[in-house]
Design an enzyme around this catalytic site. Structure first.
Site, PDB file in Angstrom:
ATOM      1  CG  ASP A 157      70.691 -73.196 -82.598  1.00 21.99           C
ATOM      2  OD1 ASP A 157      72.133 -73.062 -82.143  1.00 21.99           O
ATOM      3  OD2 ASP A 157      70.355 -73.516 -83.281  1.00 21.99           O
ATOM      4  CG  ASP A 175      73.771 -70.277 -86.802  1.00 24.96           C
ATOM      5  OD1 ASP A 175      73.825 -69.167 -86.651  1.00 24.96           O
ATOM      6  OD2 ASP A 175      75.090 -71.035 -85.916  1.00 24.96           O
TER       7      ASP A 175
HETATM    8 MG   LIG Z   1      70.351 -74.260 -85.049  1.00 18.52          MG
END
Ligand SMILES: [Mg+2]
Length: 234
Positions: free
Chosen positions: A16, A18
């Site tokens: 992932d 962010d």
């Molecule tokens: Mg995230």
């Protein structure tokens, strides 16, 4: 791959963006709060709580799914048009904030991704964000990933967003790796849920918000505070 703290058969790592690679989850949360609080104030509702509302209803999800999910938690149902308008306001504010400050990475994560590449495992970034390309470039880590499945790709290919596993499955497929031989790295509850739903070989929860127990409940096989913790101590 013992030196990486992962099961032996693993061939690919799916990250992932962010909150795992870049310190942008807090920028998203701040932008959401400002936009939601305008809506809530008009209705005499209590303000958006970054500590609880953000992880539970918004983090990791595609923008408009996050709007619907949070508003539903307050018993507010709005038209599709109104939902889109709120999403667009948040996007404009986030874009402005992203340009006002440099994109910081997590040093432990960058070290870990380098170690993954040194071990000849494939790498991908999997994010709901349509700003993934910009954020990777701004952070100077774009070249570390073989494959990128972001919000724009998901929209073009009509992939369901997290917590559905579709974007992670698309990344494994693009790397020619079975889900069982791939690891998902996630800081969001919706993200570890996607890892569990896709039957990935291993799900690493990255705890940035004091929610280790919740990450485990939602699908993480292991929870760390920083990816560097997975690297074997020399
Ligand atoms: Mg995230």
């Amino acid at each position: 791959v013992t030196s990486l703290g992962l099961p032996d058969h693993v061939r690919a790592c799916l990250f992932d963006l962010d909150g795992v690679l870049t310190q942008t989850a807090s920028v998203h949360a701040t932008a959401w709060k400002q936009i939601f609080d305008d809506v809530l104030r008009q209705r005499g509702e209590r303000p958006f709580d970054i500590a609880t509302d953000y992880p539970r209803y918004v983090d990791g999800k595609p923008r408009e799914d996050g709007v619907r999910s949070f508003l539903a938690s307050r018993g507010i149902a709005l038209s599709e048009r109104a939902v889109r308008a709120i999403g667009a306001r948040k996007n404009a504010l986030f874009t402005r904030m992203l340009h006002e400050q440099p994109v910081a990475t997590y040093a432990g994560s960058v070290r870990y991704v380098h170690a993954v590449r040194d071990a000849h495992l494939a790498t991908a970034v999997v994010s709901s964000s349509r700003h993934t390309g910009d954020a990777l470039e701004a952070a100077g880590i774009a070249e570390l990933f073989d494959v990128r499945i972001d919000g724009t790709v998901a929209e073009q290919r009509k992939l369901a967003g997290k917590p559905a596993p579709d974007t992670y499955l698309a990344a494994a497929d693009a790397l020619h790796v079975e889900p069982a031989d791939a690891v998902v790295f996630e800081d969001a509850l919706a993200g570890v849920e996607a890892g569990r739903a896709g039957h990935f070989g291993y799900v690493v929860g990255v705890d940035r918000a004091h929610q280790a127990a919740a990450l485990r409940e939602h699908g993480a096989d292991v929870v760390v505070g920083d990816l560097a913790q997975l690297l074997a101590v020399p």
